[in-house]
Motif scaffolding. Structure first.
Motif, mmCIF file in Angstrom:
data_model
loop_
_atom_site.group_PDB
_atom_site.id
_atom_site.type_symbol
_atom_site.label_atom_id
_atom_site.label_comp_id
_atom_site.label_asym_id
_atom_site.label_seq_id
_atom_site.Cartn_x
_atom_site.Cartn_y
_atom_site.Cartn_z
ATOM 1 N N VAL A 108 -3.281 1.104 14.431
ATOM 2 C CA VAL A 108 -2.486 2.433 14.181
ATOM 3 C C VAL A 108 -1.129 2.256 13.807
ATOM 4 C CG1 VAL A 108 -1.804 4.398 15.529
ATOM 5 C CG2 VAL A 108 -3.662 3.088 16.375
ATOM 6 N N THR A 109 -1.033 3.115 12.712
ATOM 7 C CA THR A 109 0.257 2.834 11.920
ATOM 8 C C THR A 109 0.962 4.487 11.743
ATOM 9 O OG1 THR A 109 -0.496 3.143 9.694
ATOM 10 C CG2 THR A 109 -0.170 0.821 10.665
ATOM 11 N N SER A 110 2.278 4.408 11.736
ATOM 12 C CA SER A 110 2.638 5.725 11.567
ATOM 13 C C SER A 110 4.220 5.487 10.539
ATOM 14 C CB SER A 110 3.215 6.200 12.679
ATOM 15 O OG SER A 110 4.412 5.525 13.522
ATOM 16 N N ALA A 111 4.319 6.702 9.966
ATOM 17 C CA ALA A 111 5.558 6.762 9.117
ATOM 18 C C ALA A 111 5.654 8.356 9.068
ATOM 19 C CB ALA A 111 5.198 6.141 7.727
ATOM 20 N N PRO A 112 7.307 8.810 8.647
ATOM 21 C CA PRO A 112 7.686 10.011 8.542
ATOM 22 C C PRO A 112 6.808 10.607 7.132
ATOM 23 C CG PRO A 112 9.312 8.719 8.423
ATOM 24 C CD PRO A 112 8.221 7.677 8.705
ATOM 25 N N GLY A 113 6.696 9.617 6.160
ATOM 26 C CA GLY A 113 6.324 10.350 5.020
ATOM 27 C C GLY A 113 4.842 10.271 4.874
ATOM 28 N N ALA A 114 4.205 10.519 3.668
ATOM 29 C CA ALA A 114 2.814 10.928 3.230
ATOM 30 C C ALA A 114 1.804 9.821 3.428
ATOM 31 C CB ALA A 114 2.838 11.539 1.921
ATOM 32 N N LEU A 115 2.500 8.445 3.307
ATOM 33 C CA LEU A 115 1.595 7.295 3.420
ATOM 34 C C LEU A 115 1.111 6.848 4.667
ATOM 35 C CD1 LEU A 115 2.749 5.336 0.409
ATOM 36 C CD2 LEU A 115 1.099 6.830 0.441
ATOM 37 N N GLY A 116 1.879 7.074 5.658
ATOM 38 C CA GLY A 116 1.439 6.886 7.117
ATOM 39 C C GLY A 116 1.485 5.609 7.610
ATOM 40 N N GLY A 117 2.273 4.661 6.631
ATOM 41 C CA GLY A 117 2.081 3.271 7.040
ATOM 42 C C GLY A 117 1.073 2.535 6.724
ATOM 43 N N ILE A 118 0.273 2.709 5.547
ATOM 44 C CA ILE A 118 -0.921 2.444 5.055
ATOM 45 C C ILE A 118 -0.659 0.601 4.511
ATOM 46 C CG2 ILE A 118 -0.689 3.097 2.701
ATOM 47 C CD1 ILE A 118 -3.840 2.299 4.374
ATOM 48 N N ARG A 119 0.634 0.449 4.167
ATOM 49 C CA ARG A 119 1.049 -0.861 3.671
ATOM 50 C C ARG A 119 1.028 -1.731 5.071
ATOM 51 N NH1 ARG A 119 6.199 -0.021 0.084
ATOM 52 N NH2 ARG A 119 6.538 1.254 1.955
ATOM 53 N N ALA A 120 1.547 -1.374 6.049
ATOM 54 C CA ALA A 120 1.616 -1.922 7.455
ATOM 55 C C ALA A 120 0.206 -2.204 7.754
ATOM 56 C CB ALA A 120 2.396 -1.302 8.527
ATOM 57 N N ALA A 121 -0.601 -1.350 7.743
ATOM 58 C CA ALA A 121 -2.013 -1.488 8.205
ATOM 59 C C ALA A 121 -2.704 -2.592 7.267
ATOM 60 C CB ALA A 121 -2.826 -0.124 8.092
ATOM 61 N N LEU A 122 -2.368 -2.479 6.222
ATOM 62 C CA LEU A 122 -3.170 -3.764 5.302
ATOM 63 C C LEU A 122 -2.747 -5.043 6.077
ATOM 64 C CD1 LEU A 122 -3.207 -1.931 1.872
ATOM 65 C CD2 LEU A 122 -5.049 -2.165 3.404
ATOM 66 N N GLN A 123 -1.002 -4.778 6.040
ATOM 67 C CA GLN A 123 -0.747 -6.461 6.597
ATOM 68 C C GLN A 123 -1.216 -6.850 8.041
ATOM 69 O OE1 GLN A 123 1.301 -8.376 4.740
ATOM 70 N NE2 GLN A 123 0.903 -7.162 2.930
ATOM 71 N N LEU A 124 -1.552 -5.655 8.621
ATOM 72 C CA LEU A 124 -2.038 -5.983 9.982
ATOM 73 C C LEU A 124 -3.277 -6.649 9.923
ATOM 74 C CD1 LEU A 124 -0.794 -3.205 12.283
ATOM 75 C CD2 LEU A 124 -0.275 -5.544 12.753
ATOM 76 N N GLN A 125 -3.990 -6.266 9.060
ATOM 77 C CA GLN A 125 -5.500 -6.681 8.929
ATOM 78 C C GLN A 125 -5.311 -8.418 8.549
ATOM 79 O OE1 GLN A 125 -6.813 -4.143 5.556
ATOM 80 N NE2 GLN A 125 -8.349 -3.432 7.149
ATOM 81 N N LEU A 126 -4.624 -8.834 7.951
ATOM 82 C CA LEU A 126 -4.267 -10.207 7.664
ATOM 83 C C LEU A 126 -3.853 -10.881 9.026
ATOM 84 C CD1 LEU A 126 -2.411 -10.105 4.240
ATOM 85 C CD2 LEU A 126 -4.907 -10.620 4.702
ATOM 86 N N LEU A 127 -3.127 -10.127 9.570
ATOM 87 C CA LEU A 127 -2.708 -10.893 11.095
ATOM 88 C C LEU A 127 -3.758 -10.935 12.042
ATOM 89 C CD1 LEU A 127 -0.290 -11.883 13.039
ATOM 90 C CD2 LEU A 127 -0.129 -9.527 13.730
ATOM 91 N N ILE A 128 -4.585 -9.814 11.956
ATOM 92 C CA ILE A 128 -5.804 -10.073 12.894
ATOM 93 C C ILE A 128 -6.730 -11.246 12.525
ATOM 94 C CG2 ILE A 128 -7.765 -8.796 13.640
ATOM 95 C CD1 ILE A 128 -6.168 -6.087 13.524
#
Length: 186
Positions: A108-128
């Motif tokens: 689950v990611t969040s951001a105040p902008g339009a992308l909603g943290g998608i780059r963080a989500a992609l990085q989290l997939q690597l961590l998992i």
């Protein structure tokens, strides 16, 4: 099943905590699972010096945290996006514990902008993957988080409910499929 929601923002005035509160309430109202929150702000974790292989080998002040990490069947990682990635506090938490072999993870990611943290989500997939966890492919990427949830964690953008329903449904299907105690005995 024991589900731990990781509130990954170390900021005192975290906005992503709204999502954490909502998800916990939603799961408590719609499942029989034990759902708790590990908030990184509540634990003073040192910079990584060692991996704690058991509760007994964990420093006394962090044994309650270790007990929860080891007992979790599944994790929901909630983080804002920090410079194109997830928070260092979330990474530091998992770095202190051994691999999370075969445990289910949701993003689950969040951001105040339009992308909603998608780059963080992609990085989290690597961590998992590095933790040997099993990631749910349905992520909850949350743009304009401050317009979707109020400070108490109530959903104020009803159009976002379908995204939540799909995310939770797919996460639970995967987590319940992987949790050994949920499997029928043959």
């Amino acid at each position: 099943m024991n589900i731990e929601i990781i509130a990954g923002s170390p900021r005192k005035e975290s906005v992503s905590i709204r999502l954490v509160k909502f998800i916990q309430k939603y799961l408590n109202e719609n499942t029989d699972h034990e759902v708790n929150i590990i908030d990184v702000r509540d634990w003073e974790l040192p910079a990584l010096q060692q991996v704690w292989q058991s509760v007994e080998k964990t420093p006394e002040s962090l044994k309650p945290l270790a007990a929860r990490m080891f007992a979790a069947n599944a994790f929901i990682l909630v983080t804002p996006e920090y410079n194109g990635s997830y928070t260092p506090a979330l990474k530091n938490l998992f770095d202190h514990f051994p691999k999370q072999m075969h445990k289910t993870f949701a993003i689950v990611t969040s951001a105040p902008g339009a992308l909603g943290g998608i780059r963080a989500a992609l990085q989290l997939q690597l961590l998992i993957n590095a933790l040997f966890g099993v990631g749910s492919p349905h992520m909850l990427v949350t743009p304009f988080v401050d317009k979707k949830f109020d400070a108490e964690g109530n959903l104020i953008d009803k159009d976002f409910q379908k995204s939540i329903d799909v995310f939770v449904s797919e996460f639970l299907w995967l987590a319940e499929s992987l949790a050994p105690e949920m499997q029928p005995v043959v």
